[in-house]
Write an enzyme that holds these catalytic residues in place. Structure first.
Site, short mmCIF file in Angstrom:
data_model
loop_
_atom_site.label_atom_id
_atom_site.label_comp_id
_atom_site.label_asym_id
_atom_site.label_seq_id
_atom_site.Cartn_x
_atom_site.Cartn_y
_atom_site.Cartn_z
N ASP A 145 0.91 -1.17 0.33
CA ASP A 145 -0.01 0.09 -0.10
C ASP A 145 0.84 1.11 -0.22
O ASP A 145 0.76 1.49 0.73
CB ASP A 145 -0.61 -0.04 0.93
N LYS B 235 1.59 4.67 -1.31
CA LYS B 235 0.85 5.97 -1.32
C LYS B 235 1.59 7.16 -0.49
O LYS B 235 2.17 6.71 0.72
CB LYS B 235 -0.81 5.83 -1.51
N ASN C 223 1.85 7.23 3.11
CA ASN C 223 2.44 6.34 3.76
C ASN C 223 3.64 6.52 3.84
O ASN C 223 4.13 5.69 4.16
CB ASN C 223 1.61 4.57 3.35
#
Length: 184
Positions: free
Chosen positions: A66, A68, A71
């Site tokens: 994940d 992105k 993050n």
């Protein structure tokens, strides 16, 4: 110090840390939206730091799944830190955390994620390539009405070539093309 004072102090510290975290997320989002040629060295530095962090995770058999902008945080010295391994998975297939159906954020998913295939570190590098593209252009390369249409574009469409004005932008786009290769 009484128990209530300790709880109040801890709550205040947590609230301040949360505000700092939110400010860091907003700073990255603002930097992405306002990306210019002047920021090319900064974009490259952040990508290198994130690549090193992901390389460390991959070396230890962990796939983030994940990557992105939300993050990627920054410490007090401004160094990029990859956070939220909430849906990370060991390359052996064993789940490390998270039990939900979600396997990532559609705009940043690799073609393998969109197909629900087995993933390795290359999937994270693809997603970091999407972040880099967004830093370069101010928008993600593939958008759509829903997660299915976005995933379809990640699988089937060629990476759009943005307007590139400087040699640095051309160089970074070449790196992004390699990061976002459909069959690395």
């Amino acid at each position: 110090m009484e128990a209530m004072e300790k709880i109040e102090a801890a709550t205040k510290n947590y609230a301040e840390a949360r505000m700092d975290l939110n400010a860091a997320v907003q700073a990255l989002q603002i930097a992405i939206a306002a990306a210019t040629a002047h920021q090319m060295p900064e974009i490259k530095r952040v990508l290198i730091e994130c690549t090193r962090a992901l390389g460390y995770a991959h070396k230890h058999g962990i796939v983030h799944r994940d990557i992105k902008p939300d993050n990627i945080m920054f410490d007090e010295q401004g160094q990029a830190i990859v956070t939220d391994f909430g849906i990370a998975k060991a390359q052996s297939g064993a789940k490390l955390t998270g039990t939900g159906m979600s396997i990532g954020t559609p705009h940043y998913m690799s073609p393998e994620q969109a197909r629900a295939q087995n993933l390795d570190g290359r999937s994270d590098m693809y997603s970091l390539g999407v972040v880099a593209y967004q830093c370069l252009t101010g928008h993600v390369p593939f958008d759509g009405e829903d997660s299915f249409s976005i995933g379809y574009k990640h699988i089937m469409e060629e990476l759009p070539t943005p307007p590139l004005e400087t040699a640095d932008q051309h160089g970074l786009f070449g790196v992004i093309q390699r990061m976002m290769a459909k069959k690395p």
